[in-house]
Scaffold this motif. Structure first.
Motif, short mmCIF file in Angstrom:
data_model
loop_
_atom_site.label_atom_id
_atom_site.label_comp_id
_atom_site.label_asym_id
_atom_site.label_seq_id
_atom_site.Cartn_x
_atom_site.Cartn_y
_atom_site.Cartn_z
N LYS A 72 -78.43 23.44 -37.51
CA LYS A 72 -77.16 23.60 -38.23
C LYS A 72 -76.02 23.58 -37.23
O LYS A 72 -76.08 24.27 -36.21
N ILE A 73 -74.99 22.81 -37.54
CA ILE A 73 -73.82 22.72 -36.68
C ILE A 73 -72.63 23.31 -37.43
O ILE A 73 -72.34 22.93 -38.56
N SER A 74 -71.93 24.23 -36.79
CA SER A 74 -70.76 24.85 -37.40
C SER A 74 -69.63 24.97 -36.39
O SER A 74 -69.85 24.85 -35.18
N MET A 75 -68.43 25.18 -36.91
CA MET A 75 -67.26 25.32 -36.04
C MET A 75 -66.47 26.55 -36.45
O MET A 75 -66.58 27.03 -37.59
N LEU A 76 -65.68 27.06 -35.52
CA LEU A 76 -64.83 28.21 -35.79
C LEU A 76 -63.41 27.72 -35.99
O LEU A 76 -62.85 27.02 -35.13
N SER A 77 -62.83 28.05 -37.15
CA SER A 77 -61.47 27.62 -37.46
C SER A 77 -60.46 28.47 -36.70
O SER A 77 -60.79 29.55 -36.20
N PRO A 78 -59.20 28.02 -36.62
CA PRO A 78 -58.17 28.83 -35.97
C PRO A 78 -58.00 30.21 -36.60
O PRO A 78 -57.54 31.15 -35.96
N LEU B 234 -70.40 22.14 -40.48
CA LEU B 234 -70.07 20.73 -40.34
C LEU B 234 -71.22 19.86 -40.83
O LEU B 234 -71.00 18.86 -41.51
N ALA B 235 -72.45 20.21 -40.45
CA ALA B 235 -73.58 19.37 -40.85
C ALA B 235 -74.89 20.07 -40.52
O ALA B 235 -74.94 21.00 -39.72
N PHE B 236 -75.95 19.58 -41.15
CA PHE B 236 -77.32 19.88 -40.77
C PHE B 236 -77.89 18.59 -40.19
O PHE B 236 -77.62 17.50 -40.70
N LYS B 237 -78.69 18.70 -39.14
CA LYS B 237 -79.22 17.51 -38.47
C LYS B 237 -80.74 17.57 -38.38
O LYS B 237 -81.33 18.64 -38.15
N THR B 238 -81.36 16.41 -38.59
CA THR B 238 -82.79 16.24 -38.42
C THR B 238 -83.01 15.04 -37.48
O THR B 238 -82.09 14.25 -37.25
N PRO B 239 -84.22 14.89 -36.95
CA PRO B 239 -84.47 13.79 -36.01
C PRO B 239 -84.26 12.42 -36.68
O PRO B 239 -84.44 12.27 -37.87
N LYS C 179 -68.10 14.28 -39.73
CA LYS C 179 -67.24 15.47 -39.68
C LYS C 179 -66.11 15.35 -40.69
O LYS C 179 -65.80 16.32 -41.41
N ALA C 180 -65.50 14.18 -40.78
CA ALA C 180 -64.41 13.99 -41.73
C ALA C 180 -64.91 14.15 -43.16
O ALA C 180 -64.25 14.76 -44.01
N GLN C 181 -66.10 13.61 -43.42
CA GLN C 181 -66.67 13.72 -44.76
C GLN C 181 -66.96 15.18 -45.13
O GLN C 181 -66.69 15.61 -46.25
N GLU C 182 -67.51 15.93 -44.18
CA GLU C 182 -67.86 17.32 -44.49
C GLU C 182 -66.62 18.19 -44.67
O GLU C 182 -66.60 19.08 -45.52
N LEU C 183 -65.59 17.96 -43.87
CA LEU C 183 -64.36 18.73 -44.04
C LEU C 183 -63.72 18.42 -45.39
O LEU C 183 -63.22 19.32 -46.06
N ASN C 184 -63.75 17.16 -45.78
CA ASN C 184 -63.23 16.79 -47.10
C ASN C 184 -64.07 17.42 -48.21
O ASN C 184 -63.54 17.85 -49.23
N PHE C 185 -65.36 17.48 -47.98
CA PHE C 185 -66.26 18.06 -48.97
C PHE C 185 -65.88 19.51 -49.26
O PHE C 185 -65.84 19.95 -50.40
N ASN C 186 -65.59 20.26 -48.20
CA ASN C 186 -65.26 21.67 -48.39
C ASN C 186 -63.93 21.86 -49.11
O ASN C 186 -63.67 22.92 -49.66
N LEU C 187 -63.10 20.83 -49.09
CA LEU C 187 -61.83 20.91 -49.81
C LEU C 187 -61.97 20.42 -51.26
O LEU C 187 -61.26 20.90 -52.14
N LEU C 188 -62.87 19.47 -51.50
CA LEU C 188 -62.89 18.77 -52.78
C LEU C 188 -63.97 19.26 -53.74
O LEU C 188 -63.80 19.12 -54.95
N TYR C 189 -65.07 19.82 -53.23
CA TYR C 189 -66.18 20.17 -54.11
C TYR C 189 -66.13 21.64 -54.51
O TYR C 189 -65.73 22.50 -53.73
N ALA C 190 -66.58 21.90 -55.72
CA ALA C 190 -66.60 23.27 -56.23
C ALA C 190 -67.55 24.14 -55.41
O ALA C 190 -68.51 23.65 -54.81
N VAL C 191 -67.27 25.44 -55.41
CA VAL C 191 -68.09 26.38 -54.64
C VAL C 191 -69.54 26.36 -55.15
O VAL C 191 -70.47 26.47 -54.35
#
Length: 220
Positions: free
Chosen positions: A55-61, A68-73, A133-145
């Motif tokens: 799991k990849i995550s970031m800390l906002s200001p 941000l994403a989950f990654k597999t091989p 990254k752009a897709q996931e950030l948009n996802f958190n803004l556009l998709y319902a909880v």
């Protein structure tokens, strides 16, 4: 566990790295839940993900942690940091047991500088990550909880039916919502018979219903 050369062969990388770089590689194993490194840690290694899920995550200001994403091989961890010669820009944690190939920056600098094939390889992977990254950030803004919660539960339990001891405060931060809103969504899922909360754990009772709710597993 496979030898390094077998992993490289498996993922089509046998011709990418010269022998001196392969000799410098080491196999790292991490257990489920282990934090590989945190945002801001010194980066002097490139990691090749060959087994497991992370799991990849970031800390906002504002101090909120966001997925941000989950990654597999197969995937690479630390490629942007290698190119930019900067600290790790994200936090990386093991969702399942992991196997990674660890490659020292020094070996890459010494053996791969000016290697056109390697530069193309890095360019393709980094470009793909910026799109993701752009897709996931948009996802958190556009998709319902509700969608984000369903996807998070599925992404965190790829090979088991239970999410052990989740912190709802951390979960809320990671998917970009409030603790109260998250709790309401979990109550709704429980009333629908999709999950069951028991002694701090969340059992997934109906993965198909959660998949329908998520629409598609957007964190993958």
């Amino acid at each position: 566990m496979q030898p390094i050369n077998e992993y490289l062969q498996q993922y089509g990388l046998a011709d990418l790295f010269p022998a001196a770089v392969v000799d410098s590689m080491q196999i790292d194993r991490f257990a489920t839940g282990h934090r590989l490194f945190s945002q801001g840690d010194t980066a002097d290694m490139l990691y090749l993900l060959v087994e497991g899920k992370l799991k990849i995550s970031m800390l906002s200001p504002e101090g909120k942690r966001l997925i941000l994403a989950f990654k597999t091989p197969f995937d690479i961890v630390g490629d942007i940091e290698y190119v930019q010669k900067c600290p790790f820009i994200n936090t990386v944690e093991a969702v399942t047991d992991l196997v990674l190939l660890r490659v020292p920056h020094k070996a890459l600098d010494h053996e791969m500088s000016g290697n056109a094939l390697f530069q193309q390889f890095l360019l393709e992977t980094i470009t793909r990550k910026f799109v993701t990254k752009a897709q996931e950030l948009n996802f958190n803004l556009l998709y319902a909880v509700d969608v984000r919660v369903a996807s998070y539960l599925l992404s965190m339990t790829p090979n088991k039916p239970r999410l052990d001891s989740p912190s709802l405060v951390d979960m809320a931060d990671l998917i970009g919502t409030s603790y109260r809103h998250l709790n309401r969504v979990l109550q709704k899922f429980e009333q629908s018979g999709w999950i069951k909360r028991n002694n701090g754990k969340i059992d997934l009772l109906d993965r198909d219903a959660l998949l329908d709710q998520a629409g598609h597993n957007i964190y993958e």
